[in-house]
Design an enzyme around this catalytic site. Sequence first.
Site, PDB file in Angstrom:
ATOM      1  CG  HIS A 106     -73.907 -44.139  28.613  1.00 51.47           C
ATOM      2  ND1 HIS A 106     -74.438 -44.022  27.358  1.00 51.47           N
ATOM      3  CD2 HIS A 106     -74.915 -43.950  29.473  1.00 51.47           C
ATOM      4  CE1 HIS A 106     -75.718 -43.772  27.454  1.00 51.47           C
ATOM      5  NE2 HIS A 106     -76.040 -43.722  28.727  1.00 51.47           N
TER       6      HIS A 106
ATOM      7  CG  ASP B 200     -93.059 -41.987  10.035  1.00 54.16           C
ATOM      8  OD1 ASP B 200     -92.709 -42.403  11.150  1.00 54.16           O
ATOM      9  OD2 ASP B 200     -94.205 -42.168   9.574  1.00 54.16           O
TER      10      ASP B 200
ATOM     11  CE  LYS C 121     -81.900 -47.622  22.606  1.00 55.01           C
ATOM     12  NZ  LYS C 121     -80.926 -46.656  23.096  1.00 55.01           N
TER      13      LYS C 121
HETATM   14  C1  MEV Z   1     -77.445 -48.018  24.002  1.00 56.57           C
HETATM   15  O1  MEV Z   1     -78.349 -46.996  23.646  1.00 56.57           O
HETATM   16  C2  MEV Z   1     -77.141 -48.895  22.803  1.00 56.57           C
HETATM   17  C3  MEV Z   1     -76.318 -50.151  23.114  1.00 56.57           C
HETATM   18  O2  MEV Z   1     -76.921 -50.880  24.162  1.00 56.57           O
HETATM   19  C4  MEV Z   1     -76.242 -50.945  21.844  1.00 56.57           C
HETATM   20  C5  MEV Z   1     -75.596 -52.300  22.013  1.00 56.57           C
HETATM   21  O3  MEV Z   1     -75.660 -52.896  23.087  1.00 56.57           O
HETATM   22  O4  MEV Z   1     -75.073 -52.793  20.991  1.00 56.57           O
HETATM   23  C6  MEV Z   1     -74.921 -49.755  23.565  1.00 56.57           C
END
Ligand code: MEV
Length: 436
Positions: free
Chosen positions: A391, A294, A278
């Site tokens: 974050h 896309d 992700k």
């Molecule tokens: C957050 O959007 C993405 C992460 O969780 C990816 C990861 O854990 O490697 C920070």
Amino acid sequence: MSTISGFSKLSKAEKMHWVADTFFNDSQQVIKEWSNFWHPDATQQDILDGFSENTISNFPLPFGIAPNFIINGKPYAVPMVIEESSVVAAASSAAKFWMERGGFQAQVRSTTKVGQVHFLWTGQADTLFTQVAAIKSKLLMDAKHLTARMEARGGGIKNIELLDFTQEEANYYQLKVAFDTKDSMGANFINSVLEQFSTTLLEIASSFPNFSEGTLSIIMAILSNYTPDCLVHAKVSCPVRDLEGACPEMDAFTFAEKFYTAVRIAQIDTYRATTHNKGIYNGIDAVVLATGNDFRAVEACGHTYAARNGKYSSLSVCHLEQGVFTFELEVPMAIGTVGGLTKLHPLAHRALELLGNPSAVELMEIIAAVGLAQNFAAVKSLITTGIQKGHMKMHLQNMLHHLGARNGEMEAIIAYFEDKPVSFAAVRTFLEDLRK
Ligand code: MEV
């Protein structure tokens, strides 16, 4: 009544009014908000409306830039469209980190895309295989009006294969077709060719005596979003000692080993692999979106590829060999730099210009490099400070907007939380105290 017939036939204003009056108590205010997001230039708004159906407004997302990407020796400022805080900052910091260590190397391995005609045939398999081999040239000829221009650009149909799936489903066969669509993503081209193949197949089956022993019926004709042979590889590498400075609290060797183990965990454990990947798609999707491509197709393909060996696993790999740290990503993706939204969307058009109007191959390399950078930045944070520190700092702005903080208050809060953990409750309490 909260259902309606003929919604699509209403004018845009009528649509807006019906939705606002039916589902909101403050319909005038809602209409005002939606209208505020219309493009001030009616021509541009028409273009946006043309992308979809039943549109009543636009939904803006931040368009950011990650500068200092060196990919195959060439500098790029990469456009990224994403709603998540920290992603662009993380990509930028990884780009800068690797800029000082040789940059990213990226290479497209292959560019083959795939389409399928799924059909049923009730006769003998042998008959079908013989007949399909005999009619390949007819299939190609009938599709010539669709393929001629693509062939002139060096692309077209690369292969037609008949597959027998009757062991799994009675009478089920498939034409699996390989395409090269050059700089276009090629979805419309592939689907048009496949539908033409279906027509030809049906025509031949109903008129050729050799097909008289059975009946042929088409189930569907559609491209596959799984393109494992449309593949790009990106890598960063440096002597382990050059990782010094990646984390002030850790020496280069400890950092490298911890990083290696974190990536190994994503190879072993599916739960971690999903989050790890992700993080890669945070970067990939943002560039895919910015360039009018896309992102659903690109993600679907990548996740299938991540499970190609029978178990969902990390798309990236880390090596520590003879004092050298290497981090690589191999990922399939079907994207384009012509056709679709790429030139139509005014910002996608500019995003491509910002990247120097790359070919599809070059754009694949850029996107893979950004995916790897994003992954590097995420794993680096996770094994050092943790991601929440950065974050939540970035997220502080969103909280301040949510809490209705005013100028003056904002600056005081940002200064206060500079060296303290940020949480929604802590920010709210501080703001309340500030106002007392
Ligand atoms: C957050 O959007 C993405 C992460 O969780 C990816 C990861 O854990 O490697 C920070």
